[in-house]
Scaffold this motif. Sequence first.
Motif, PDB file in Angstrom:
ATOM      1  N   GLU A   4       0.812  -1.209   0.000  1.00 43.27           N
ATOM      2  CA  GLU A   4       0.000   0.000   0.000  1.00 43.27           C
ATOM      3  C   GLU A   4       0.846   1.260   0.000  1.00 43.27           C
ATOM      4  O   GLU A   4       0.464   2.278  -0.599  1.00 43.27           O
ATOM      5  CB  GLU A   4      -0.930  -0.014   1.219  1.00 43.27           C
ATOM      6  N   ASP A   5       1.988   1.231   0.700  1.00 37.11           N
ATOM      7  CA  ASP A   5       2.861   2.409   0.734  1.00 37.11           C
ATOM      8  C   ASP A   5       3.385   2.738  -0.664  1.00 37.11           C
ATOM      9  O   ASP A   5       3.464   3.915  -1.040  1.00 37.11           O
ATOM     10  CB  ASP A   5       4.032   2.169   1.684  1.00 37.11           C
ATOM     11  N   VAL A   6       3.761   1.693  -1.406  1.00 32.30           N
ATOM     12  CA  VAL A   6       4.230   1.906  -2.782  1.00 32.30           C
ATOM     13  C   VAL A   6       3.090   2.412  -3.650  1.00 32.30           C
ATOM     14  O   VAL A   6       3.246   3.345  -4.451  1.00 32.30           O
ATOM     15  CB  VAL A   6       4.827   0.609  -3.364  1.00 32.30           C
ATOM     16  N   ALA A   7       1.914   1.804  -3.506  1.00 30.18           N
ATOM     17  CA  ALA A   7       0.761   2.194  -4.324  1.00 30.18           C
ATOM     18  C   ALA A   7       0.398   3.662  -4.122  1.00 30.18           C
ATOM     19  O   ALA A   7      -0.094   4.332  -5.038  1.00 30.18           O
ATOM     20  CB  ALA A   7      -0.433   1.305  -3.986  1.00 30.18           C
ATOM     21  N   ALA A   8       0.664   4.184  -2.916  1.00 34.80           N
ATOM     22  CA  ALA A   8       0.278   5.562  -2.598  1.00 34.80           C
ATOM     23  C   ALA A   8       1.190   6.596  -3.245  1.00 34.80           C
ATOM     24  O   ALA A   8       0.841   7.786  -3.264  1.00 34.80           O
ATOM     25  CB  ALA A   8       0.260   5.751  -1.077  1.00 34.80           C
ATOM     26  N   VAL A   9       2.343   6.188  -3.776  1.00 35.10           N
ATOM     27  CA  VAL A   9       3.310   7.173  -4.269  1.00 35.10           C
ATOM     28  C   VAL A   9       3.695   6.988  -5.735  1.00 35.10           C
ATOM     29  O   VAL A   9       4.432   7.813  -6.271  1.00 35.10           O
ATOM     30  CB  VAL A   9       4.600   7.137  -3.411  1.00 35.10           C
ATOM     31  N   VAL A  10       3.247   5.926  -6.407  1.00 30.60           N
ATOM     32  CA  VAL A  10       3.709   5.654  -7.767  1.00 30.60           C
ATOM     33  C   VAL A  10       2.620   5.925  -8.793  1.00 30.60           C
ATOM     34  O   VAL A  10       1.434   6.046  -8.449  1.00 30.60           O
ATOM     35  CB  VAL A  10       4.201   4.191  -7.918  1.00 30.60           C
ATOM     36  N   LEU A  11       3.076   6.034 -10.058  1.00 26.64           N
ATOM     37  CA  LEU A  11       2.203   6.177 -11.224  1.00 26.64           C
ATOM     38  C   LEU A  11       1.240   7.348 -11.072  1.00 26.64           C
ATOM     39  O   LEU A  11       1.678   8.468 -10.894  1.00 26.64           O
ATOM     40  CB  LEU A  11       1.474   4.854 -11.484  1.00 26.64           C
ATOM     41  N   GLU A  12      -0.099   7.104 -11.074  1.00 28.53           N
ATOM     42  CA  GLU A  12      -1.064   8.199 -11.035  1.00 28.53           C
ATOM     43  C   GLU A  12      -1.029   8.968  -9.716  1.00 28.53           C
ATOM     44  O   GLU A  12      -1.489  10.116  -9.651  1.00 28.53           O
ATOM     45  CB  GLU A  12      -2.484   7.652 -11.274  1.00 28.53           C
ATOM     46  N   ASN A  13      -0.512   8.363  -8.662  1.00 36.34           N
ATOM     47  CA  ASN A  13      -0.421   9.040  -7.361  1.00 36.34           C
ATOM     48  C   ASN A  13       0.873   9.836  -7.200  1.00 36.34           C
ATOM     49  O   ASN A  13       1.114  10.405  -6.134  1.00 36.34           O
ATOM     50  CB  ASN A  13      -0.532   8.019  -6.229  1.00 36.34           C
ATOM     51  N   ALA A  14       1.708   9.838  -8.211  1.00 39.41           N
ATOM     52  CA  ALA A  14       2.979  10.575  -8.152  1.00 39.41           C
ATOM     53  C   ALA A  14       2.809  11.947  -8.775  1.00 39.41           C
ATOM     54  O   ALA A  14       2.012  12.126  -9.703  1.00 39.41           O
ATOM     55  CB  ALA A  14       4.063   9.794  -8.897  1.00 39.41           C
ATOM     56  N   PRO A  15       3.522  12.957  -8.274  1.00 39.55           N
ATOM     57  CA  PRO A  15       3.476  14.277  -8.915  1.00 39.55           C
ATOM     58  C   PRO A  15       4.069  14.216 -10.315  1.00 39.55           C
ATOM     59  O   PRO A  15       4.963  13.403 -10.591  1.00 39.55           O
ATOM     60  CB  PRO A  15       4.325  15.152  -7.978  1.00 39.55           C
ATOM     61  N   GLN A  16       3.580  15.043 -11.200  1.00 42.32           N
ATOM     62  CA  GLN A  16       4.025  14.986 -12.595  1.00 42.32           C
ATOM     63  C   GLN A  16       5.503  15.312 -12.755  1.00 42.32           C
ATOM     64  O   GLN A  16       6.139  14.837 -13.700  1.00 42.32           O
ATOM     65  CB  GLN A  16       3.180  15.941 -13.441  1.00 42.32           C
ATOM     66  N   ASN A  17       6.055  16.108 -11.840  1.00 41.80           N
ATOM     67  CA  ASN A  17       7.460  16.493 -11.972  1.00 41.80           C
ATOM     68  C   ASN A  17       8.404  15.522 -11.273  1.00 41.80           C
ATOM     69  O   ASN A  17       9.609  15.747 -11.218  1.00 41.80           O
ATOM     70  CB  ASN A  17       7.679  17.900 -11.419  1.00 41.80           C
ATOM     71  N   ALA A  18       7.855  14.433 -10.670  1.00 43.24           N
ATOM     72  CA  ALA A  18       8.718  13.467  -9.975  1.00 43.24           C
ATOM     73  C   ALA A  18       8.097  12.064 -10.028  1.00 43.24           C
ATOM     74  O   ALA A  18       7.954  11.391  -9.004  1.00 43.24           O
ATOM     75  CB  ALA A  18       8.941  13.896  -8.529  1.00 43.24           C
ATOM     76  N   SER A  19       7.744  11.623 -11.238  1.00 42.07           N
ATOM     77  CA  SER A  19       7.152  10.286 -11.375  1.00 42.07           C
ATOM     78  C   SER A  19       8.226   9.198 -11.393  1.00 42.07           C
ATOM     79  O   SER A  19       7.963   8.056 -11.006  1.00 42.07           O
ATOM     80  CB  SER A  19       6.319  10.204 -12.655  1.00 42.07           C
ATOM     81  N   TYR A  20       9.421   9.530 -11.879  1.00 37.66           N
ATOM     82  CA  TYR A  20      10.593   8.641 -11.841  1.00 37.66           C
ATOM     83  C   TYR A  20      10.417   7.330 -12.619  1.00 37.66           C
ATOM     84  O   TYR A  20      10.969   6.306 -12.242  1.00 37.66           O
ATOM     85  CB  TYR A  20      11.001   8.301 -10.402  1.00 37.66           C
ATOM     86  N   HIS A  21       9.625   7.356 -13.697  1.00 37.95           N
ATOM     87  CA  HIS A  21       9.559   6.158 -14.537  1.00 37.95           C
ATOM     88  C   HIS A  21       9.564   6.490 -16.028  1.00 37.95           C
ATOM     89  O   HIS A  21       9.312   5.613 -16.864  1.00 37.95           O
ATOM     90  CB  HIS A  21       8.315   5.318 -14.190  1.00 37.95           C
ATOM     91  N   SER A  22       9.877   7.708 -16.367  1.00 35.85           N
ATOM     92  CA  SER A  22       9.937   8.084 -17.782  1.00 35.85           C
ATOM     93  C   SER A  22      11.138   7.427 -18.453  1.00 35.85           C
ATOM     94  O   SER A  22      12.036   6.908 -17.791  1.00 35.85           O
ATOM     95  CB  SER A  22      10.036   9.605 -17.914  1.00 35.85           C
ATOM     96  N   HIS A  23      11.144   7.465 -19.781  1.00 30.94           N
ATOM     97  CA  HIS A  23      12.236   6.830 -20.520  1.00 30.94           C
ATOM     98  C   HIS A  23      13.585   7.476 -20.192  1.00 30.94           C
ATOM     99  O   HIS A  23      14.602   6.785 -20.076  1.00 30.94           O
ATOM    100  CB  HIS A  23      11.963   6.930 -22.025  1.00 30.94           C
ATOM    101  N   GLY A  24      13.579   8.790 -20.034  1.00 35.79           N
ATOM    102  CA  GLY A  24      14.826   9.472 -19.685  1.00 35.79           C
ATOM    103  C   GLY A  24      15.349   9.056 -18.327  1.00 35.79           C
ATOM    104  O   GLY A  24      16.558   8.866 -18.132  1.00 35.79           O
ATOM    105  N   ILE A  25      14.432   8.911 -17.356  1.00 36.45           N
ATOM    106  CA  ILE A  25      14.827   8.478 -16.013  1.00 36.45           C
ATOM    107  C   ILE A  25      15.354   7.048 -16.053  1.00 36.45           C
ATOM    108  O   ILE A  25      16.334   6.707 -15.381  1.00 36.45           O
ATOM    109  CB  ILE A  25      13.635   8.577 -15.045  1.00 36.45           C
ATOM    110  N   GLN A  26      14.715   6.178 -16.827  1.00 35.51           N
ATOM    111  CA  GLN A  26      15.164   4.787 -16.950  1.00 35.51           C
ATOM    112  C   GLN A  26      16.610   4.734 -17.442  1.00 35.51           C
ATOM    113  O   GLN A  26      17.447   4.011 -16.893  1.00 35.51           O
ATOM    114  CB  GLN A  26      14.256   4.025 -17.918  1.00 35.51           C
ATOM    115  N   LYS A  27      16.899   5.519 -18.472  1.00 36.06           N
ATOM    116  CA  LYS A  27      18.260   5.533 -19.019  1.00 36.06           C
ATOM    117  C   LYS A  27      19.248   6.121 -18.020  1.00 36.06           C
ATOM    118  O   LYS A  27      20.388   5.652 -17.915  1.00 36.06           O
ATOM    119  CB  LYS A  27      18.280   6.334 -20.324  1.00 36.06           C
ATOM    120  N   GLN A  28      18.806   7.152 -17.277  1.00 37.35           N
ATOM    121  CA  GLN A  28      19.697   7.782 -16.306  1.00 37.35           C
ATOM    122  C   GLN A  28      20.044   6.817 -15.179  1.00 37.35           C
ATOM    123  O   GLN A  28      21.202   6.724 -14.754  1.00 37.35           O
ATOM    124  CB  GLN A  28      19.050   9.040 -15.747  1.00 37.35           C
ATOM    125  N   ILE A  29      19.059   6.074 -14.693  1.00 40.24           N
ATOM    126  CA  ILE A  29      19.307   5.102 -13.623  1.00 40.24           C
ATOM    127  C   ILE A  29      20.246   4.010 -14.106  1.00 40.24           C
ATOM    128  O   ILE A  29      21.192   3.623 -13.404  1.00 40.24           O
ATOM    129  CB  ILE A  29      17.975   4.505 -13.125  1.00 40.24           C
TER     130      ILE A  29
END
Length: 612
Positions: free
Chosen positions: A89-114
């Motif tokens: 539940e803690d993860v569900a509360a902060v990821v995807l649609e529940n994440a702020p648009q400026n810090a979703s951390y799953h975009s293609h650019g973020i994937q490559k950066q990680i």
Amino acid sequence: MGKDPNSSHRVAIKCCCDLTNQAQHIEAIIEKQTSIQIARNHLRLKTSIDVIKWLTFQACAFRGRDERHESNNRGNVIELIKLLASYNEDVAAVVLENAPQNASYHSHGIQKQILSIFSDKIQRFIREEINDGKFCILVDESEDESKREQMAIVLRFIDKYGFIKERFFDIVHVLDTTSATLKEEICIVLSRHNLSVQNIRGQGYDGASNMSGEWTGLQALFCAECPFAYYVHCFAHRLQLALVRASKLVISINQFFSYLTRAINIVGSSCKRHDQLRAAQATNIAEKLAIDDEFETGKGKNQIETLKRAGDTRWGSYFSSICSLINMFSATCAVLRNIINDRSKLNQRVEAHGVYDSITSFEFVFILHLMRDIMEITDDFCQALQSKSQDILNAMHLVSTTKILTQKFREGGWVPLLEKIKLFSNDHVDSQLQELNNMFKEDVMELPVLSSTLDPRDGYRSFKIEDICKLANKFYPMDFSEQEKLHLKYQLENYKLDISILPEFQKLSTISELCQMLAKTKKSTSYPLIDRLIRLVLTLPVSTATSKRAFSVMKLIKSKLRNRIEDGFLASYLITYIEKDIARGFDVDSIIHAFGITKERQVQLKMPNFSK
């Protein structure tokens, strides 16, 4: 006035209470709110890191064809994040649609950066392993799925514990495969990580002219800059080529491989015939199970397989091809008979009839089993030569064993028998030995021969102080000062007496084990010059198997469905996948820290500093 709630006295008392209540201070409220947001950002980013790491270790794709919210399949990254969120539940509360648009951390650019952070940390880890030691470069090039020429770079070195390490370091897209271009790109990679060309003590390539050329090859260009970067043509590759060339000198053996290739090609040329082959093999296995209670089944035993093709430069492919035909001989003959009886394809009937007559002859079947027994031995040698921990002395021993076996083949009574059926003669065995001698010429083997004096086998029978001193003076003059060269002789004399009474040094079988024992017993500090010389010898490469494996992995990652992977992303993916043992040791917090160093991430991942 005392009863007035808005009196100056009551207001002053209220302000005093508020001032003494630090929990209500604005900076405390901001800090509390910020810490909550940072914790949520950390959990969101940690989820993305774990997902990307898992997908990379499994060589899976990241992106999906349609990643919109209404899509049924949004790609592996998002779908795996959704799976983790469904269990927490803690993860569900902060990821995807529940994440702020400026810090979703799953975009293609973020994937490559990680992924880039992982590969950078792996390269730094390898660089720290090498430290100031000498190293060897292993290089190979191949074309990827998008027709771009890629060059794999592997570093071979000895770690502080005396173990041989071969680390995949980078893969670089090159515009052409000329030796000058390859050298320039290699130097760029090395300089980027503060690795000096002057510390190279070995080069390992295949036998291509742009690599091994005596005057303008890659090895010659590096030797011009660093004379002690000795080139070693891959032992496994040389052994394979020597055996293939020697076998082609014998007409009957050459014909055998020709018919073997034709049989495999005609039977495996279509899906229909492939299905027929598997069906015939299944029927054959069922019949054997019905009449033989001891017929073995299970993992790796009498399974329904397929015929395997052979290639001159693919180590062990000839042995695998021969074994597959022996295992599926009856099924192969059944498919060929089906083709012969099929009147709709006249040309294929003729070819199938010729192949069937050839492979069912006594001569073919005899050579089939003879070559299986011979190549089983050489395949074991090739596999041993491709081991990462293999050292140059043990490789020489394996090659010498191959020559001895060839000599014993002639002396063991086989040749007269084979002469009677017109397969082999003494001349053929001599040609085999000649090919082996040509591939392993004595003039280019002086360095390994002198190195063999350090061999701990048979109670250090090969130990010769004069030859060891010659090894240091002739091949590694820049690694020892003049005073150290003089002192080496006295150190060797003490070393010889010392190891003769130490039981842990008596059962060693390779020079790499000797290096490990010196480090383990701290004798490397007592005999630093000998330890240094042993490490230099171990740096010499044996095979390019590690770089070959890199291209096998590249085919998994840059496939037909993922043929547009850009070079930087491909390099990060390969480094992380191949060196996953290193990546597993990285703490998630260290990845988050590296990710948060960039200015745009500091507000999202770091606590504010109110002292400023």
